[in-house]
Design a protein around this motif. Sequence first.
Motif, PDB file in Angstrom:
ATOM      1  N   GLU B 385       0.848  -1.184   0.000  1.00 25.53           N
ATOM      2  CA  GLU B 385       0.000   0.000   0.000  1.00 25.53           C
ATOM      3  C   GLU B 385       0.892   1.246   0.000  1.00 25.53           C
ATOM      4  N   ILE B 386       0.564   2.202  -0.867  1.00 20.27           N
ATOM      5  CA  ILE B 386       1.329   3.454  -0.895  1.00 20.27           C
ATOM      6  C   ILE B 386       0.466   4.516  -0.190  1.00 20.27           C
ATOM      7  N   PRO B 387       0.895   4.958   0.973  1.00 20.07           N
ATOM      8  CA  PRO B 387       0.062   5.943   1.702  1.00 20.07           C
ATOM      9  C   PRO B 387      -0.037   7.256   0.924  1.00 20.07           C
ATOM     10  N   THR B 388      -1.190   7.879   0.957  1.00 20.00           N
ATOM     11  CA  THR B 388      -1.375   9.105   0.167  1.00 20.00           C
ATOM     12  C   THR B 388      -0.501  10.248   0.687  1.00 20.00           C
ATOM     13  N   ASP B 389      -0.220  10.232   1.992  1.00 23.15           N
ATOM     14  CA  ASP B 389       0.605  11.325   2.524  1.00 23.15           C
ATOM     15  C   ASP B 389       2.101  11.051   2.348  1.00 23.15           C
ATOM     16  N   ARG B 390       2.436   9.861   1.863  1.00 18.15           N
ATOM     17  CA  ARG B 390       3.854   9.523   1.615  1.00 18.15           C
ATOM     18  C   ARG B 390       3.944   8.875   0.226  1.00 18.15           C
ATOM     19  N   PRO B 391       3.786   9.655  -0.815  1.00 16.99           N
ATOM     20  CA  PRO B 391       3.666   9.054  -2.152  1.00 16.99           C
ATOM     21  C   PRO B 391       4.998   8.781  -2.843  1.00 16.99           C
ATOM     22  N   TYR B 392       6.099   8.951  -2.129  1.00 17.83           N
ATOM     23  CA  TYR B 392       7.415   8.883  -2.791  1.00 17.83           C
ATOM     24  C   TYR B 392       8.107   7.532  -2.613  1.00 17.83           C
ATOM     25  N   ALA B 393       8.967   7.240  -3.561  1.00 20.56           N
ATOM     26  CA  ALA B 393       9.798   6.037  -3.468  1.00 20.56           C
ATOM     27  C   ALA B 393      11.234   6.422  -3.811  1.00 20.56           C
ATOM     28  N   LEU B 394      12.167   5.614  -3.300  1.00 16.36           N
ATOM     29  CA  LEU B 394      13.593   5.901  -3.497  1.00 16.36           C
ATOM     30  C   LEU B 394      14.287   4.644  -4.009  1.00 16.36           C
ATOM     31  N   SER B 395      15.172   4.802  -4.981  1.00 20.25           N
ATOM     32  CA  SER B 395      16.042   3.679  -5.356  1.00 20.25           C
ATOM     33  C   SER B 395      17.497   4.103  -5.159  1.00 20.25           C
ATOM     34  N   VAL B 396      18.286   3.153  -4.694  1.00 21.89           N
ATOM     35  CA  VAL B 396      19.706   3.408  -4.431  1.00 21.89           C
ATOM     36  C   VAL B 396      20.514   2.296  -5.086  1.00 21.89           C
ATOM     37  N   ASN B 397      21.293   2.649  -6.075  1.00 22.99           N
ATOM     38  CA  ASN B 397      22.092   1.664  -6.807  1.00 22.99           C
ATOM     39  C   ASN B 397      23.561   2.013  -6.587  1.00 22.99           C
ATOM     40  N   MET B 398      24.338   0.974  -6.198  1.00 19.56           N
ATOM     41  CA  MET B 398      25.727   1.218  -5.786  1.00 19.56           C
ATOM     42  C   MET B 398      26.693   0.423  -6.659  1.00 19.56           C
ATOM     43  N   GLY B 399      27.764   1.053  -7.089  1.00 17.80           N
ATOM     44  CA  GLY B 399      28.805   0.360  -7.841  1.00 17.80           C
ATOM     45  C   GLY B 399      30.063   0.255  -7.002  1.00 17.80           C
ATOM     46  N   GLY B 400      30.607  -0.951  -6.910  1.00 18.01           N
ATOM     47  CA  GLY B 400      31.817  -1.160  -6.112  1.00 18.01           C
ATOM     48  C   GLY B 400      31.515  -1.041  -4.629  1.00 18.01           C
ATOM     49  N   ASP B 401      32.568  -0.787  -3.864  1.00 18.03           N
ATOM     50  CA  ASP B 401      32.412  -0.673  -2.419  1.00 18.03           C
ATOM     51  C   ASP B 401      32.070   0.767  -2.070  1.00 18.03           C
ATOM     52  N   LYS B 403      31.285   3.281  -4.153  1.00 19.91           N
ATOM     53  CA  LYS B 403      32.048   4.218  -4.995  1.00 19.91           C
ATOM     54  C   LYS B 403      31.169   4.978  -5.979  1.00 19.91           C
ATOM     55  N   THR B 404      30.408   4.258  -6.802  1.00 18.64           N
ATOM     56  CA  THR B 404      29.581   4.902  -7.820  1.00 18.64           C
ATOM     57  C   THR B 404      28.130   4.798  -7.374  1.00 18.64           C
ATOM     58  N   LEU B 405      27.467   5.921  -7.186  1.00 15.96           N
ATOM     59  CA  LEU B 405      26.133   5.886  -6.604  1.00 15.96           C
ATOM     60  C   LEU B 405      25.131   6.684  -7.422  1.00 15.96           C
ATOM     61  N   VAL B 406      23.973   6.101  -7.623  1.00 16.04           N
ATOM     62  CA  VAL B 406      22.855   6.849  -8.188  1.00 16.04           C
ATOM     63  C   VAL B 406      21.638   6.594  -7.313  1.00 16.04           C
ATOM     64  N   ALA B 407      21.044   7.687  -6.799  1.00 17.00           N
ATOM     65  CA  ALA B 407      19.800   7.573  -6.050  1.00 17.00           C
ATOM     66  C   ALA B 407      18.732   8.354  -6.809  1.00 17.00           C
ATOM     67  N   LEU B 408      17.549   7.775  -6.907  1.00 20.77           N
ATOM     68  CA  LEU B 408      16.459   8.437  -7.619  1.00 20.77           C
ATOM     69  C   LEU B 408      15.234   8.491  -6.717  1.00 20.77           C
ATOM     70  N   VAL B 409      14.516   9.610  -6.812  1.00 18.07           N
ATOM     71  CA  VAL B 409      13.253   9.714  -6.076  1.00 18.07           C
ATOM     72  C   VAL B 409      12.114   9.740  -7.104  1.00 18.07           C
ATOM     73  N   TYR B 410      11.072   8.968  -6.831  1.00 20.54           N
ATOM     74  CA  TYR B 410       9.960   8.796  -7.774  1.00 20.54           C
ATOM     75  C   TYR B 410       8.640   9.140  -7.065  1.00 20.54           C
ATOM     76  N   ARG B 411       7.670   9.514  -7.854  1.00 22.84           N
ATOM     77  CA  ARG B 411       6.279   9.491  -7.373  1.00 22.84           C
ATOM     78  C   ARG B 411       5.398   9.161  -8.576  1.00 22.84           C
ATOM     79  N   ARG B 412       4.190   8.772  -8.277  1.00 23.06           N
ATOM     80  CA  ARG B 412       3.297   8.386  -9.378  1.00 23.06           C
ATOM     81  C   ARG B 412       3.046   9.590 -10.294  1.00 23.06           C
ATOM     82  N   GLY B 413       3.050   9.357 -11.601  1.00 26.61           N
ATOM     83  CA  GLY B 413       2.907  10.427 -12.579  1.00 26.61           C
ATOM     84  C   GLY B 413       1.489  10.978 -12.638  1.00 26.61           C
TER      85      GLY B 413
END
Lengths: 445, 413
Positions: B385-401, B403-413
């Motif tokens: 369930e995605i609460p209406t007052d907290r509509p965001y999601a986060l992804s965290v992808n890490m390269g190496g130990d 070292k290389t990081l990409v974080a993205l924040v999403y919400r429904r379009g």
Amino acid sequence: MDYAERLENVAVIGAAGKMGSGIVLLLAMEMADVGLKAGNGSRHRVLHAVDVSHQALGGLVKYLREQVQKAAEKRIVALRTVYADRADLVDNGDIVRQYVNDVLDVVRPTTTLEVAAEANIIFEAAPEDLSLKLKLFARTATDNPARPWVFTNTSSIPIQEIDEKARLGGRVMGFHFYNPPAVQKLVELIRSRTTTDEVGAFAEALCKNLRKIVVPSADRAGFIGNGHFMRDLLHAVEEAGRLRAGMPFVEAVYCVNRVSQDFLVRPMGIFQLVDYVGLDVCQCILAVMNPRIPGENLHSPLIDRLLEQGVRGGQNHDGSQKDGFLQYQQGKPSGVYDPDAKRYLAFTEFQAACDARLGPLPEPGLPWKVAVRDPARETLLAQFFGALRSMDTAGAELARRYGARSRDIGLKLVSDEVAHNAHDVNQVLLTGFFHAYGPINEFFA
Amino acid sequence: MNKLRRNVYMTGGYNTVSMGTGRKEFHPKQSRPGLEDYICEAGRGVLQQVGGAGNIDEGVIGNFMAARFNSQGNLAALIPAIDAGLQWKPCSRVEGACCSGALALSAGIKSVLAETADMVLAVGVEVQNTVKAIYGADILAAAGWSRERKAGHAYFFPGKFSDRAGAYYEKYGRDRTRKAMARWYRNAIENARLCPTAQEYHNTSADLDAVALAEPNPRSFVDHLNVFDCSKVSDGASAIAIASADGLKRAGIPTSAAVEIVGIGQVEADLTRPPSDPTRLETTRRAVQCALESAGITVDRLATVETHDCFTIAGILAVEAIGLADPGKGPDFVLDGQTARGGHVPFNTTGGLIGWGHPTGATGVHQAVTIWEQLTGRAHRNQIEIPTDRPYALSVNMGGDDKTLVALVYRRG
């Protein structure tokens, strides 16, 4: 000469055989490991792998390469430390390749028996034929001024007899690996009355480094392992003969084989085990034991007859099972040999009827694979055999007779002082034959 | 980082099965699909949902080590193999070790922001079961500094994170941390069992906590982790379309069928320097902070997180780096069930790297696909369930130990 020096020059006779190739593998790795240890690195180490055919020796080298690679992959964590000073070896792949080379560099495949005469240690893994073994020793160890130590892989011939007939003066000891030597943990060590303490101590040190489980056996034909196995198989043949009164030969063999596996919670049925070892090998072992153990008639005319018809068992070069008492499809038994018709009859022709005649397995069932892996195996086995005891079926009856006979054989090995105690007998069957329980137990008391 | 100056969306995500040990259909000695098969399956899975290749302006593929696992370079040229309609379109391949997937997303996002494309096909792929694990460890070790390889563990990256785990045990206590790592494993497998493409979909272990609490064996593996603390060796691909509002319109896709990327944090750390504090994921912390700032939100607005749990300890360290727990308190957060699928912020709802699998170059894209599924109600049995007052999601992808990081924040379009 200390342990490391002793391992500088070793020979294995019968090196390309089933047992010999495994022994070469273990020794070559141990020799390389000793060489790689600090302080031993510069010494030259040689393992003469002696066998009669170049073709078989070619197979040995291929086997060694594959097996050493597997062993190196398994030991990679430790090997990275062993090669820590080699800046050129960075990846696991580099280290595995180097270790394979280091081990193979030790091995000198040869068809010239006489090179074994320069070895400090001779491991003999020739066929189970005393006169052949004596001939080999005569050309390598007997009257050799270098006085090499001899470790024979015989599984049945008394060591004292070898010592006297080959004039080795206490430089010989039984070092009985189980098949396949690289996998099986068990080694039976057999000292004769004259085996020197030095030789004995070396054998024990080597076993420890090879991480083997040692069971000492008295120097009596067949030792503990075959002392049990040969009598077990003769009981099976006798039972099949008894059953034959009421059913065809192939069905009797099927029933005894199934009972000795499924009803006794063993890894394979007795006739499958005979096929695995080879009918010819069993015949040789019986031929050694029978004259040396009077009053028991350790002989099987049935095995003689099958061998006369060319039914031998054993394995092909690729490790696959050859047909023997049983026929095999993709490694699994699928038929039984009928010596009258001189052909195999498929299980499908009689299996259902035989299974019905034997009756169901005790409930709950207990496959061997489950039993050996379960930490609570003693409880499971007690439950299974408790149920078996109260069952009034032909299968349960056969199993009870079989289990009781196996127990009697084990007890006799202790009372005859072949084994020091019941634990040693059980240890041999548990580790050398992968049984889930020892023959000397309360289940069949 | 500045707020994004154009609306950027993701839609039409697709995952292949994550293939490897654990899947019933996996047999190490039998032939299996190759790199191009996975790329084509995932790419076509997206094209079917976005009206075909004609709507795609550009392709980006993320991959770590096809050159060694598959003797294959020039992966950009495998994008046109997905569909003849992609022939002659601009394509590129990006690499940042296990972060390659999210780098593909980042590259696609930048093309859309730069208005050089209205729809980008982003693919992540890795096919690693071509070699045994001990040789795979050599290949994956290249995500670290090559000069550290010689002194490193046979299993290089498990060794790195074992060191982190050991430092963490020492600083904050071993027992509770091990229990939390076991709980992390259990959550991962339980989520994976609901997801048919997950590598652990067929997992039937009765007592997952007990399995995961097996004592580490330094003789055959590393000092402070057991094999259940590690993601497995995986083959797989994931793909998703990154689009502008015009791109969605052109494909006839309503924004409600898409997620909007509202924040991005991309951070790089020096490969040749060891972490200043092995009990912290500092680069991860910075990337997440950037992403949240760029989205203009705080961490308490997150409904769900997909994090890079290549090891269970990495999952726990990430909980702290994201800011959901103070340093040393990550294990409590996990043991309290906050990251479980019924918890306050469910993590890795299709199993993450431990449960779904870790085809290294695909992972960042797989994370985006899972979030797109969750936020648009397409997650089937994995749906939370995605609460209406907290509509965001986060992804965290890490390269190496870290070292290389990409974080993205999403919400429904």
